[in-house]
Design a protein around this motif. Structure first.
Motif, PDB file in Angstrom:
ATOM      1  N   LEU A 180       0.510  -1.503   0.205  1.00 36.47           N
ATOM      2  CA  LEU A 180       0.161   0.201  -0.487  1.00 36.47           C
ATOM      3  C   LEU A 180       1.060   1.192   0.069  1.00 36.47           C
ATOM      4  N   GLY A 181       1.987   1.275   0.429  1.00 35.31           N
ATOM      5  CA  GLY A 181       3.362   2.024   0.172  1.00 35.31           C
ATOM      6  C   GLY A 181       3.559   2.555  -0.452  1.00 35.31           C
ATOM      7  N   ALA A 182       4.411   1.352  -1.415  1.00 35.97           N
ATOM      8  CA  ALA A 182       4.708   1.220  -2.683  1.00 35.97           C
ATOM      9  C   ALA A 182       3.479   1.705  -3.701  1.00 35.97           C
ATOM     10  N   PHE A 183       2.713   1.221  -3.396  1.00 38.49           N
ATOM     11  CA  PHE A 183       1.348   1.856  -4.449  1.00 38.49           C
ATOM     12  C   PHE A 183       1.178   3.936  -4.400  1.00 38.49           C
ATOM     13  N   THR A 184       0.526   4.395  -2.807  1.00 37.72           N
ATOM     14  CA  THR A 184       1.198   5.524  -3.260  1.00 37.72           C
ATOM     15  C   THR A 184       2.240   6.219  -3.735  1.00 37.72           C
ATOM     16  N   ALA A 185       3.871   5.402  -3.165  1.00 34.17           N
ATOM     17  CA  ALA A 185       4.713   6.139  -3.709  1.00 34.17           C
ATOM     18  C   ALA A 185       5.018   5.666  -4.947  1.00 34.17           C
ATOM     19  N   THR A 186       4.266   5.196  -5.715  1.00 34.34           N
ATOM     20  CA  THR A 186       4.726   5.454  -7.407  1.00 34.34           C
ATOM     21  C   THR A 186       3.313   6.435  -8.140  1.00 34.34           C
ATOM     22  N   VAL A 187       2.341   6.337  -6.971  1.00 36.51           N
ATOM     23  CA  VAL A 187       1.567   7.555  -7.626  1.00 36.51           C
ATOM     24  C   VAL A 187       2.294   8.950  -7.482  1.00 36.51           C
ATOM     25  N   LEU A 231      -0.441  12.704   0.888  1.00 32.87           N
ATOM     26  CA  LEU A 231       0.148  11.354   0.823  1.00 32.87           C
ATOM     27  C   LEU A 231       1.115  11.399   1.542  1.00 32.87           C
ATOM     28  N   THR A 232       2.516  11.812   2.328  1.00 33.11           N
ATOM     29  CA  THR A 232       3.826  11.282   2.191  1.00 33.11           C
ATOM     30  C   THR A 232       4.359  10.600   3.396  1.00 33.11           C
ATOM     31  N   LEU A 233       3.508  11.486   5.058  1.00 32.96           N
ATOM     32  CA  LEU A 233       3.760  10.747   5.884  1.00 32.96           C
ATOM     33  C   LEU A 233       2.141   9.323   6.181  1.00 32.96           C
ATOM     34  N   PRO A 234       1.669   8.954   5.558  1.00 33.46           N
ATOM     35  CA  PRO A 234       1.018   7.681   5.572  1.00 33.46           C
ATOM     36  C   PRO A 234       2.188   6.971   4.608  1.00 33.46           C
ATOM     37  N   VAL A 235       2.580   7.748   3.564  1.00 30.79           N
ATOM     38  CA  VAL A 235       3.919   6.344   3.147  1.00 30.79           C
ATOM     39  C   VAL A 235       5.082   6.372   4.615  1.00 30.79           C
ATOM     40  N   ILE A 236       5.562   6.776   5.131  1.00 26.52           N
ATOM     41  CA  ILE A 236       6.051   6.876   5.483  1.00 26.52           C
ATOM     42  C   ILE A 236       6.047   5.484   6.323  1.00 26.52           C
ATOM     43  N   PHE A 237       4.226   5.459   7.091  1.00 27.30           N
ATOM     44  CA  PHE A 237       4.151   4.552   8.126  1.00 27.30           C
ATOM     45  C   PHE A 237       4.361   3.363   7.008  1.00 27.30           C
ATOM     46  N   MET A 238       3.699   3.865   6.569  1.00 23.23           N
ATOM     47  CA  MET A 238       3.495   2.005   5.670  1.00 23.23           C
ATOM     48  C   MET A 238       4.864   1.241   5.763  1.00 23.23           C
ATOM     49  N   MET A 239       5.607   2.694   5.735  1.00 22.88           N
ATOM     50  CA  MET A 239       7.260   1.663   4.688  1.00 22.88           C
ATOM     51  C   MET A 239       8.077   1.295   6.645  1.00 22.88           C
ATOM     52  N   LEU A 240       7.645   1.947   7.228  1.00 20.45           N
ATOM     53  CA  LEU A 240       7.757   1.755   8.629  1.00 20.45           C
ATOM     54  C   LEU A 240       7.345   0.002   9.267  1.00 20.45           C
ATOM     55  N   SER A 241       6.561   0.138   8.738  1.00 22.42           N
ATOM     56  CA  SER A 241       5.116  -0.924   9.474  1.00 22.42           C
ATOM     57  C   SER A 241       5.504  -2.013   9.044  1.00 22.42           C
ATOM     58  N   ASN A 242       6.822  -2.874   8.662  1.00 24.02           N
ATOM     59  CA  ASN A 242       6.968  -3.689   8.306  1.00 24.02           C
ATOM     60  C   ASN A 242       8.515  -4.233   9.913  1.00 24.02           C
ATOM     61  N   HIS A 243       8.314  -2.941   9.913  1.00 21.97           N
ATOM     62  CA  HIS A 243       9.177  -3.331  11.425  1.00 21.97           C
ATOM     63  C   HIS A 243       8.177  -3.522  12.552  1.00 21.97           C
ATOM     64  N   TYR A 244       6.858  -3.145  12.986  1.00 15.50           N
ATOM     65  CA  TYR A 244       6.593  -3.769  14.258  1.00 15.50           C
ATOM     66  C   TYR A 244       4.897  -3.991  13.287  1.00 15.50           C
ATOM     67  N   PRO A 245       5.342  -5.256  13.920  1.00 12.97           N
ATOM     68  CA  PRO A 245       4.039  -6.685  13.659  1.00 12.97           C
ATOM     69  C   PRO A 245       2.500  -6.330  14.393  1.00 12.97           C
ATOM     70  N   LEU A 246       2.997  -5.595  15.003  1.00 10.03           N
ATOM     71  CA  LEU A 246       1.445  -4.977  15.625  1.00 10.03           C
ATOM     72  C   LEU A 246       0.247  -3.881  14.740  1.00 10.03           C
ATOM     73  N   SER A 247       0.813  -3.406  13.659  1.00  9.34           N
ATOM     74  CA  SER A 247       0.464  -2.956  12.550  1.00  9.34           C
ATOM     75  C   SER A 247      -0.188  -4.100  11.945  1.00  9.34           C
ATOM     76  N   PHE A 248       0.475  -4.493  11.616  1.00 15.83           N
ATOM     77  CA  PHE A 248       0.291  -5.803  10.308  1.00 15.83           C
ATOM     78  C   PHE A 248      -0.726  -7.127  10.482  1.00 15.83           C
ATOM     79  N   GLY A 249      -0.318  -7.663  11.957  1.00 18.54           N
ATOM     80  CA  GLY A 249      -0.463  -8.845  12.181  1.00 18.54           C
ATOM     81  C   GLY A 249      -1.997  -8.965  13.162  1.00 18.54           C
ATOM     82  N   THR A 250      -2.542  -8.425  12.106  1.00 14.67           N
ATOM     83  CA  THR A 250      -4.120  -8.780  12.860  1.00 14.67           C
ATOM     84  C   THR A 250      -4.968  -8.909  11.679  1.00 14.67           C
ATOM     85  N   GLU A 251      -6.140  -8.967  11.489  1.00 12.54           N
ATOM     86  CA  GLU A 251      -7.595  -8.816  10.549  1.00 12.54           C
ATOM     87  C   GLU A 251      -7.583  -7.390   9.864  1.00 12.54           C
ATOM     88  N   TYR A 252      -7.252  -6.343  11.062  1.00 10.05           N
ATOM     89  CA  TYR A 252      -8.022  -5.573  11.006  1.00 10.05           C
ATOM     90  C   TYR A 252      -6.886  -4.367  10.052  1.00 10.05           C
TER      91      TYR A 252
END
Length: 406
Positions: A180-187, A231-252
């Motif tokens: 989702l970060g790469a999608f936005t950064a590509t745009v 869009l810049t701040l959300p992209v940074i969050f997405m790029m950092l998210s892979n270091h924090y499983p709480l951000s991606f390790g949920t059904e939500y």
């Protein structure tokens, strides 16, 4: 001979380093010029015919900056273009995506519990989605170029929500947020490469030919630059998210991503309003805090429910694989004192990163993480505080290989 795995790790490190450096340069210049444009004094009659001006001080010197609404009367002899920061950020980011997620598709891109995909299918979906994102975004911008820009922003947000749902329905949680970060950064980068720079080149060509540039090109470029700003701040969050499983390790995960995009809007609205001297809307920070609290709550929501006692669905193959009973004993003995509903390790109030390993179902569901962090590497337990033996790590590797046919 130098170890190829170590060489690959250093190549990845070098590309990541380049990506971070160029991203800092791109984001920094983007924030600076948006703040500069919003803060220009346009209530002065300038002899040069410029649209606005501002005085700034930095590094022991004073700078007098003027902006021309369309272009100056004559082409400047020395013109600095701001484009390579964007291009290099995207190119290094895509290279990193290939090194980590394409070459390591089995570990990071594909999650059989989400969708059974081969490596080439997952990679094809990844690349196609980035192209699709630009086509849809550009089409909407062309459609709404003379319409209400708020309506355009709402339409773009709907697209981002749809993509968040799509990515979490196809890839692993970690890969979904990253994509989702790469999608936005590509745009964002395509805005620079396909719209902003070409439009500026048209203006430059008109100046050189002695023609008066059409103001529509500046208007379109300004629209895209504003989108990049939000869009810049959300992209940074997405790029950092892979270091924090709480951000991606949920059904939500998809909903967390949607809330993060809203936080990007509230934060940038505050700074953009302040820079344009339209007041300081402090309410945006309250809204941001509420959104972030919702994100935190969603990240730990799975811990509020009772854990299933038996594995089901895709996780069932890990529970039925040879060696599972031995691995279950290892994990329960070495890991579950921390990764439990009520950890009995001093100082822990809940399972680290929300990952529980205290039932058969949880162990089977987290098979890949157990394999990666305790079998393939020594990342877990931290500092090997629970004294996991090498034979136990080998048992984890054998179990994972038996379940995946590796």
């Amino acid at each position: 001979m130098y170890d190829l795995a170590a060489m690959g790790a250093w190549v990845e490190f070098a590309v990541r380093w380049l990506h971070v450096i160029t991203a800092m340069a791109w984001i920094g210049s983007s924030f600076y010029f948006i703040a500069l444009d919003l803060g220009l004094h346009r209530d002065r009659n300038l002899a040069t015919g410029a649209d606005g001006e501002e005085w700034q001080v930095h590094g022991g010197g004073f700078y007098h900056i003027q902006k021309y609404l369309v272009a100056p009367d004559q082409m400047p002899a020395d013109l600095v273009w701001f484009k390579w920061e964007s291009y290099t950020t995207w190119l290094s980011g895509f290279a990193l995506l290939a090194l980590v997620y394409y070459l390591g598709a089995e570990f990071y891109l594909i999650d059989p519990a989400v969708m059974e995909l081969s490596a080439w299918q997952a990679i094809a979906i990844s690349i196609a989605s980035l192209v699709f994102g630009w086509l849809v975004y550009n089409g909407l911008c062309n459609l709404f170029v003379n319409a209400n820009q708020t309506a355009l922003m709402v339409a773009l947000y709907v697209v981002l929500v749809a993509m968040a749902i799509f990515y979490t329905s196809v890839f692993s949680g970690r890969a979904a947020l990253l994509h989702l970060g790469a999608f936005t950064a590509t745009v964002m980068s395509a805005n620079v490469f396909m719209i902003i720079i070409p439009n500026q080149k048209i203006v430059v060509a008109d100046l050189i030919a002695g023609r008066t540039p059409d103001p529509k090109y500046g208007k379109i470029a300004k629209q895209r630059s504003t989108h990049n700003n939000y869009l810049t701040l959300p992209v940074i969050f997405m790029m950092l998210s892979n270091h924090y499983p709480l951000s991606f390790g949920t059904e939500y995960t998809w909903l967390i991503a949607c809330l993060v995009f809203l936080m990007g809007v509230t934060i940038r609205h505050f700074f953009n309003s302040m820079h344009s001297r339209n007041g300081t809307p402090w309410w945006t920070w309250a809204a941001t805090a509420i959104l972030f609290i919702l994100v935190m709550a969603l990240s730990t929501a799975p811990m509020w429910r009772d854990a299933p006692e038996e594995a089901s669905g895709p996780a069932l193959r890990f529970a039925q694989a040879d060696g599972f009973e031995d691995v279950q004993d290892i994990v329960m003995g070495r890991c579950s004192m921390c990764h439990a509903e009520e950890p009995n390790w001093d100082g822990l109030l809940w399972a680290p990163k929300g990952i529980r390993l205290d039932t058969e179902a949880h162990i089977a569901t987290n098979a890949r993480a157990i394999y990666m962090h305790a079998g393939l590497s020594r990342a877990m337990p931290p500092a090997n505080l629970s004294w996991m033996e090498e034979e136990e790590r080998a048992a984890i590797r054998d179990w994972y290989a038996a379940a995946t046919g590796g």
